[in-house]
Design an enzyme around this catalytic site. Sequence first.
Site, PDB file in Angstrom:
ATOM      1  N   TRP A  47      37.191  48.921  41.306  1.00  0.00           N
ATOM      2  CA  TRP A  47      35.789  48.503  41.202  1.00  0.00           C
ATOM      3  C   TRP A  47      35.050  48.801  42.489  1.00  0.00           C
ATOM      4  CZ3 TRP A  47      34.512  48.393  36.510  1.00  0.00           C
ATOM      5  CH2 TRP A  47      35.337  47.851  35.521  1.00  0.00           C
ATOM      6  N   ASP A  66      30.921  41.532  45.442  1.00  0.00           N
ATOM      7  CA  ASP A  66      31.179  41.517  44.004  1.00  0.00           C
ATOM      8  C   ASP A  66      32.158  40.374  43.742  1.00  0.00           C
ATOM      9  OD1 ASP A  66      31.978  41.940  41.390  1.00  0.00           O
ATOM     10  OD2 ASP A  66      32.459  44.076  41.661  1.00  0.00           O
ATOM     11  N   LYS A 114      34.182  37.041  33.026  1.00  0.00           N
ATOM     12  CA  LYS A 114      35.510  36.722  33.539  1.00  0.00           C
ATOM     13  C   LYS A 114      35.653  35.220  33.764  1.00  0.00           C
ATOM     14  CE  LYS A 114      36.144  41.320  34.293  1.00  0.00           C
ATOM     15  NZ  LYS A 114      35.543  42.274  35.218  1.00  0.00           N
TER      16      LYS A 114
END
Length: 363
Positions: free
Chosen positions: A105, A175, A199
């Site tokens: 990511w 993030d 999530k």
Amino acid sequence: MNNTDRVFNFSAGPSMLPLEVLEQAAKEMTNYGGSGQSIMEMSHRSKEFGSVIEAAEQNLREIMNIPKNYKVLFVQGGGTLQFAMIPINLFRKSKKADYIVTGSWAKKAAKEAKKFGEVNIIASSEETTFSYIPEVKKEQFTKDADYVHITFNNTIYGTKYPYIPDTGDIPLVADMSSCILSEEVDVSKFGLIYAGAQKNVGPAGVVIVIVREDLLGYAPADAPTYLDYNTHADNGSMYNTPPTWGIYMAGEVFKHIKKLGGVAALEKINKEKAKKLYDYIDSSSLYNCPVEEKDRSLMNVVFVTGNTDLDKKFTEAAKKEGLVNLGGHRSIGGMRASIYNAMPMEGVDILIEFMKKFESENK
Ligand SMILES: *Cc1c(COP(=O)(O)O)cnc(C)c1O
């Protein structure tokens, strides 16, 4: 609705939600608060939805202790669109940014930012397949960087930052898609925090952006309107139709967290859940966790047997026992147990019992 037909879902995302919240949502599904409509059918300009989004923001501010000089935005496009919105909005002087690359990511975020300016990868753990978090000192950052970007929890590789890098005056962007609300964080140490909801917060479709006000207003004039944070900040996240159902669900999860005693209470349980699982893996002769101990994620527990056929047998056998989605990310294989906030201790206990049984049968 009862609990008996539900599985323990170890998916990395979308993932489990608190049963209590799902049951409450089911109750209100066809008639929200006596309005005679579902939240999904309701105008986002209605008084009812106005209260929903306001309460969601207030409760998030409370449980994360978000300072007054930060805006909370609910936007769409996943964590992925933030990879672009961040450089578009935060490249405001030198158009240089520092990225620490600790997984796929982070790599994607850096690649996207390169479309808009100069990206310096100042540290990376790729040489060991991202098995640790590099330690970065203040002197290593580019002096005139517009921001520094980190991925606080690495969903695929099972690492998390054990520290908040000191970037001095350079805004730190994080993030937190797979760890938001899992442990207490000092928001004031960050310029911007973002997280896709699917999530640890709610259904896919909402992204939370927490941004310091002085970083707003720098998107170039030719930037698409939706991609300018100011568009959302100036309009209470209602410039256009927001993802109403997702915001409602996130708001219910925030209320639920408050009821449980806030993020501090969750952090305590999360640490217990993760410790139990890591302790067992470390003590076992079959399973191995490839992540450096100090950097292990509380949310995504990665482990392998060292034999890909056995790994496959493991996830298939686990599924038969109602322990689902234990396969590692398709890019690295092995196993991964995502134990987000909504995974009860019972799920971890049953997983460990299963792992012991599988170990004894596969020596
Ligand atoms: C899942 C994830 C993303 C991507 O989120 P999308 O909502 O699918 O765009 C980004 N960063 C991290 C850390 C993630 O875990």
